[in-house]
Design an enzyme around this catalytic site. Structure first.
Site, PDB file in Angstrom:
ATOM      1  N   ASP A   1      37.727  40.001  43.166  1.00 44.12           N
ATOM      2  CA  ASP A   1      36.898  39.526  41.977  1.00 44.12           C
ATOM      3  C   ASP A   1      35.772  40.553  41.566  1.00 44.12           C
ATOM      4  OD1 ASP A   1      38.445  37.350  42.178  1.00 44.12           O
ATOM      5  OD2 ASP A   1      37.122  36.200  43.199  1.00 44.12           O
ATOM      6  N   ARG A   2      35.326  40.602  40.366  1.00 47.24           N
ATOM      7  CA  ARG A   2      34.482  41.424  39.945  1.00 47.24           C
ATOM      8  C   ARG A   2      33.036  41.086  40.841  1.00 47.24           C
ATOM      9  NH1 ARG A   2      31.728  41.056  33.463  1.00 47.24           N
ATOM     10  NH2 ARG A   2      30.426  42.522  33.875  1.00 47.24           N
TER      11      ARG A   2
END
Length: 330
Positions: free
Chosen positions: A153-154
């Site tokens: 995930d970012r």
């Protein structure tokens, strides 16, 4: 029939287009494949034609988890794509790429492993001009092959693998499917976790917002829904910190947002999680210095994808997380 290496001006708003998958797109997920070739189409529309069944592979409906194989025939429905305007090329700024050299964990002719900072998406999209893979390709223009092996995930930091050879990519995807890559994460959660070791198995269901943003929920639905996937994690208690707990997690499966959704469902949301966490707590934690999610992929063990030699990768805890941990432990 079109090869996907030369897709410019192929698409029509009057009739369907058929694309034959070649080596360049082998093992790529169908949604990523479509987002790559339909660059001027809104992401929400791409997911809409996928969910509606208008996209077919070998004349059959597929979901977003389908991985392409050489020779697959992809049907893309009539779709309007801007082809007359030349897109404005935006070059990444130096500060966007300066961190790369200092964050290489391991590299050889087949594999690149980096310690990805929080705040960087692994690929562009959703209003982002550049993801990590685009930045790496920019600073290494002579590289013949650079492809993401997996996603994180970012908001999550830690180990990210990039294949430098097609053979390495295919072998690592096979290892991932057969659970032959050991991934470990560290996270700080809200609440007082008391079990030294806990195995969590939950059925997860993927959904999408109207804007095409992915969300994952725990479901009791036992129907054979293509969006339902069993998730499994082993959690270990590392340190009790009053109102918070430091945990370590060993992934058995690798589902989208797996750790975040499992922990939120159990009542122990990850600190700083802006999708599944405690939003009021997150706001107060920002004033105490925690301005990101406390989730870090710190360890990965596997056999080298080509030589089969044992490979152990480690990514130290980022300074901002280490500082917050020290603050809570004092």
């Amino acid at each position: 029939m079109a090869q996907n290496t030369n897709l410019k001006n192929l698409f029509s708003d009057e009739k369907a287009t058929f694309v034959l998958v070649d080596e360049a797109s082998e093992t790529q997920k169908i949604d990523n494949f479509l987002l790559k070739i339909l660059k001027n189409v809104p992401k929400s529309h791409v997911y809409k034609i996928l969910r509606s069944g208008e996209v077919r592979v070998n004349k059959k409906r597929v979901d977003t988890t389908y991985r392409l194989m050489i020779g697959d025939q992809v049907r893309i429905p009539p779709i309007a794509i801007e082809t007359e305007r030349t897109p404005h090329v935006i070059e990444p700024k130096q500060q966007q790429t300066a961190w790369l050299d200092n964050n290489v964990i391991y590299e050889d002719d087949a594999l690149l492993a980096i310690n990805k900072p929080s705040g960087y998406a692994v690929h562009g999209g959703s209003g982002l001009n550049f993801g990590v893979i685009e930045l790496i390709r920019h600073v290494r223009p002579k590289a013949k092959f650079l492809e993401l092996v997996h996603r994180i995930d970012r908001e999550t930091s830690g180990i990210l693998l990039i294949a430098k050879k097609r053979s390495a990519l295919v072998n690592m995807h096979d290892m991932m499917r057969h659970n032959r890559i050991e991934k470990k994460y560290t996270m700080m959660v809200e609440g007082q976790w008391t079990e030294s070791k806990k195995t969590v198995e939950l059925m997860l269901k993927k959904t999408f917002t109207q804007g095409g943003e992915r969300r994952v929920n725990v479901t009791d639905d036992e129907d054979d829904d293509s969006q339902n996937q069993m998730s499994k994690t082993i959690f270990y208690l590392k340190k009790s910190l009053g109102p918070y707990t430091l945990l370590e997690a060993k992934l058995i499966t690798g589902r989208t947002h797996q750790l975040r959704v499992q922990l939120a469902h159990l009542g122990f949301p990850i600190l700083g999680d802006d999708k599944y966490g405690d939003f009021s707590l997150n706001k107060s934690l920002q004033k105490k210095g925690l301005k990101r999610m406390f989730l870090h992929a710190f360890s990965m063990k596997m056999k080298h994808p080509l030589t089969e030699e044992p490979l152990e990768l480690k990514a130290p805890l980022p300074l901002e997380l280490d500082a917050f941990l020290s603050q809570q432990a004092s």
